[in-house]
Design a protein around this motif. Structure first.
Motif, PDB file in Angstrom:
ATOM      1  N   ASN A  33       7.165  72.070  56.479  1.00 36.44           N
ATOM      2  CA  ASN A  33       5.819  72.161  55.920  1.00 36.44           C
ATOM      3  C   ASN A  33       5.305  70.803  55.474  1.00 36.44           C
ATOM      4  O   ASN A  33       4.628  70.681  54.465  1.00 36.44           O
ATOM      5  N   GLU A  52       8.355  79.523  52.742  1.00 38.43           N
ATOM      6  CA  GLU A  52       9.476  78.587  52.650  1.00 38.43           C
ATOM      7  C   GLU A  52      10.591  79.161  51.782  1.00 38.43           C
ATOM      8  O   GLU A  52      10.346  79.680  50.692  1.00 38.43           O
ATOM      9  N   VAL A  78      11.729  76.616  56.334  1.00 37.37           N
ATOM     10  CA  VAL A  78      10.664  77.589  56.584  1.00 37.37           C
ATOM     11  C   VAL A  78      11.283  78.897  57.055  1.00 37.37           C
ATOM     12  O   VAL A  78      12.426  78.941  57.520  1.00 37.37           O
TER      13      VAL A  78
END
Length: 426
Positions: free
Chosen positions: A48, A156, A388
């Motif tokens: 991310n 996440e 993730v």
């Protein structure tokens, strides 16, 4: 004065020079190395960071013994044919990430093929250029482009508590404190564990209740008490009410192997049953009522209440069942699970149910309205790996509790007891 002999000598020098150059040139078809392009190019969003470092690239190599490096380029989708192989090769190092093997993350500073920063929510494709060493004249071959992909902010997974003396169920109180039951290991007809732990939001762990007998599911009741399934011996189990002050009160005993707990809008507590095909209700005045007796209920553990319906997750066969409060049972969906080691506990977040695949090492997401299901988190590998959602790994996930206020859920791994935290991105 130029003589005929001088001209003949010069002509010979040119001739031998031409022969020498031809022997070293890759214009000679016999000296050109024919490379096979890499195949099955895949790009995966595994982070991310909102740049190229999110992108994990894999491909099948061909002629790897001839290749000095693989150059991986990111291009806006549909534009990979705008350049020749030589055009790609001539791009500077900021346009590609180089590797000698397949399977790697791209450099965070890499731009796309137009020199622009790589961003989220843009369609991209990957191409891979196989390049030989300088001695061979840089023979090179470009792959076919990958499928289109988009970088997004994904849920996440992180490790909230790395090592915990509890391995079964989770509950959360109104202040965000977690409670974890320790069933322990199988011992005779029940569990060897004997305590419930309290975990504050800073991750600190303390003992909350002791001298229990293989405690299973937990539920934080609207009255401010913690309810727990305890002391299953194969023929019956107890439902305990633990007050904040620590007082322990048995409110019911249910035949079979009671497993999961859920509360409705009126304070009634519903109890699923692993070894008996029943669903029970415990009223606020401690009356135990049989809600349903249906063969499909045998094996159910996880249970959730939502909008006048109960949803149950079957440990054995992976079915998600729905029952109204009168006991009419229907099947919502069937999940692909490991038989007899299928689904652990379950909770609700928004319009979806989330349940733990204890044998498959994943978290499932199910639409309450349609029954459509998907793997929400986990690769299926039995491990403890953060990242993730579709890159993370769990070790026999079992307990689960959701935090609607913070759009977060917590998972209790049974295989390697720890608490994992999943933050859902807005």
């Amino acid at each position: 004065m130029v003589t005929i002999q001088t001209l003949k000598f010069a002509h010979c020098l040119l001739f031998f020079s031409y022969l020498s150059m031809s022997a070293c040139s890759n214009d000679n078809p016999e000296d050109v190395i024919e490379l096979q392009a890499v195949s099955s190019v895949q790009a995966m969003d595994k982070s991310n960071q909102a740049n190229a470092a999110d992108i994990y690239v894999n491909f099948e190599t061909n002629d790897s013994d001839l290749v000095a490096e693989y150059r991986v380029y990111v291009s806006p989708a549909g534009s990979t044919d705008d350049r020749s192989t030589d055009d790609w090769f001539d791009l500077s190092a900021s346009y590609y990430t180089s590797s000698t093997v397949a399977g790697f993350f791209l450099s965070a500073s890499q731009t796309d093929a137009n020199g622009d920063e790589i961003e989220e929510y843009i369609d991209y494709q990957i191409v891979v250029l196989s390049v030989t060493s300088e001695e061979t004249g840089y023979a090179r071959r470009l792959s076919e482009p990958s499928e289109n992909f988009i970088l997004t902010q994904q849920p996440e997974v992180t490790t909230f508590v790395a090592s915990l003396g509890a391995n079964d169920a989770l509950a959360m109180d109104d202040s965000g404190n977690l409670y974890a039951s320790n069933f322990g290991n199988w011992s005779s007809t029940g569990g060897s564990g004997n305590q419930i732990l309290k975990i504050a939001q800073d991750g600190s762990v303390s003992s909350y209740a002791i001298q229990l007998n293989g405690p299973l599911d937990l539920m934080y009741h609207s009255s401010g008490s913690l309810y727990v399934v305890d002391d299953n011996n194969g023929t019956r189990g107890h439902i305990l009410k633990i007050e904040p002050e620590g007082d322990n009160d048995q409110i019911a005993s249910i035949n079979g192997w009671p497993g999961g707990l859920a509360e409705d809008d009126n304070g009634n507590v519903y109890v699923s049953n692993y070894s008996s095909a029943t669903l029970h209700r415990i009223t606020p005045d401690r009356m135990v009522e049989l809600v349903s007796s249906d063969a499909r209920l045998r094996g159910c553990v996880g249970i959730v209440y939502a909008d006048d319906f109960l949803y149950l997750a079957n440990y054995n066969d992976g079915k998600i069942l729905r029952s109204d409060l009168s006991g009419n049972v229907t099947e919502l969906t069937q999940l692909e699970v490991v038989p007899n080691f299928g689904l652990g506990y379950m909770d609700k977040l928004g319009d979806y149910l989330y349940t733990t695949g204890i044998g498959s090492n994943v978290i499932y997401k199910i639409s309450i309205t349609t029954g459509a299901s998907e793997i929400f988190a986990g690769t299926g590998a039995k491990s403890t790996l953060d990242g993730v959602a579709d890159y993370a790994a769990f070790s026999n996930p079992n307990g689960i509790v959701t935090d609607e206020t913070n759009n977060t859920m917590y998972i209790l791994d049974y295989g390697k007891p720890s608490i994992r935290k999943i933050e859902l991105k807005q």
